[in-house]
Design a protein around this motif. Structure first.
Motif, PDB file in Angstrom:
ATOM      1  N   TRP A 190       0.855  -1.267  -0.102  1.00  0.00           N
ATOM      2  CA  TRP A 190      -0.223   0.016  -0.035  1.00  0.00           C
ATOM      3  C   TRP A 190       0.910   1.059  -0.016  1.00  0.00           C
ATOM      4  O   TRP A 190       1.943   1.325   0.761  1.00  0.00           O
TER       5      TRP A 190
ATOM      6  N   PRO B 192      -4.389  -2.009  -3.103  1.00  0.00           N
ATOM      7  CA  PRO B 192      -4.967  -1.155  -1.971  1.00  0.00           C
ATOM      8  C   PRO B 192      -4.608  -1.604  -0.573  1.00  0.00           C
ATOM      9  O   PRO B 192      -4.317  -3.031  -0.455  1.00  0.00           O
ATOM     10  N   LEU B 193      -5.053  -0.908   0.330  1.00  0.00           N
ATOM     11  CA  LEU B 193      -4.618  -1.576   1.688  1.00  0.00           C
ATOM     12  C   LEU B 193      -5.095  -2.847   2.166  1.00  0.00           C
ATOM     13  O   LEU B 193      -4.424  -3.650   2.627  1.00  0.00           O
TER      14      LEU B 193
ATOM     15  N   ALA C  55      -2.807  -5.623   0.845  1.00  0.00           N
ATOM     16  CA  ALA C  55      -1.335  -5.303   1.089  1.00  0.00           C
ATOM     17  C   ALA C  55      -0.586  -6.333   2.039  1.00  0.00           C
ATOM     18  O   ALA C  55      -1.472  -6.845   3.120  1.00  0.00           O
TER      19      ALA C  55
END
Length: 290
Positions: free
Chosen positions: A101, A128-129, A132
């Motif tokens: 991320w 995206p987070l 990640a």
């Protein structure tokens, strides 16, 4: 007590190489500082080597382009070591995994360009987070926003056990008259929240190892006692020099201009109080690099 000097030439003959910070010392984030440039040109003319050691998350080539834009001439320095290059090497060795991320400014995507000095680099991609395996922070999305705006995302990241790679340990910089937050402020917040942050710029050892390697490529075999580190950050430039047992020159007219009451030179009493408060002991202090 740090010795106050009025010119780099007061002490430069004692040193064969300089490790020089950029922002706040050689330029102000907008344009070159002419007196600093002249001092470095004179030092190089006397036979000294100048390594620009910067916490910029940019690769070395990106910093070179920025120096040209700011009007810093190439005869004022010999080579560059950036925290970005140090951090990129670690990233491509997989210290935060393959899917990361990314937190950073627009344009910082160049951080993910392939680097040729890592053996068998992994392929890193920004995701995206929620997908990640780690975090890469080159700077805040908005350098004027308080770092606390990242708390919700950092809480999720901490709960998932993600490590944060910080490409610029600086907390703040002054762009002209405007103070801005840096990646180090976000890494500090993440650590305070219980997350794990990994640092590769000043004051941490990896960037000094890189600076020494860059110095060696110039054909200069310089012992540490003949190197002078110059910078305006007591928590980065001076703390790093102290940790490496390298002499240091503190630029009091940079980030700490108000605290040290620096106009042309620092106020001795204000300087003493500031350094005592910060538990810092630079070898020398000067108002501005000149």
């Amino acid at each position: 007590m740090s010795r106050i000097i009025t010119s780099l030439s007061d002490v430069s003959a004692q040193y064969d190489a300089l490790f020089v910070d950029l922002w706040g010392c050689v330029h102000n984030g907008v344009a070159a500082l002419p007196d600093a440039v002249a001092a470095l040109q004179a030092y190089r003319a006397s036979g000294g080597k100048v390594v620009l050691v910067t916490n910029s998350p940019r690769p070395r080539a990106g910093v070179e382009k920025q120096l040209i834009a700011f009007g810093v001439p190439d005869d004022s320095w010999d080579t560059i070591a950036t925290s970005g290059d140090s951090a990129r090497s670690a990233m491509f060795r997989g210290v935060v995994g393959q899917d990361v991320w990314h937190i950073g400014y627009p344009g910082d995507e160049r951080f993910f360009e392939p680097i040729g000095v890592v053996k068998d680099p992994i392929k890193v991609r920004a995701v995206p987070l929620e997908e990640a395996t780690g975090i890469v922070c080159t700077g805040p999305y908005d350098p004027l926003a308080d770092p606390s705006v990242m708390r919700p995302q950092f809480l999720v990241a901490k709960q998932r056990g993600l490590k944060l790679l910080c490409a610029n340990p600086d907390i703040v910089v002054d762009r002209g008259e405007q103070r801005e937050w840096c990646a180090g402020a976000l890494a500090q917040l993440y650590t305070e929240m219980g997350g794990e942050s990994l640092y590769f710029g000043k004051p941490h050892p990896p960037i000094y190892d890189l600076a020494r390697r860059r110095l060696a490529t110039l054909g200069a075999d310089v012992p540490d006692n003949r190197i002078l580190a110059i910078g305006d950050g007591v928590l980065t430039d001076i703390a790093g020099a102290m940790g490496e047992d390298i002499d240091s020159l503190f630029i009091s007219g940079g980030l700490a201009a108000a605290e040290t009451k620096t106009r042309t030179d620092p106020d001795p009493d204000a300087l003493s109080l500031y350094l005592k408060k910060e538990m810092s002991n630079p070898t020398y202090t000067i108002g501005y690099l000149r």
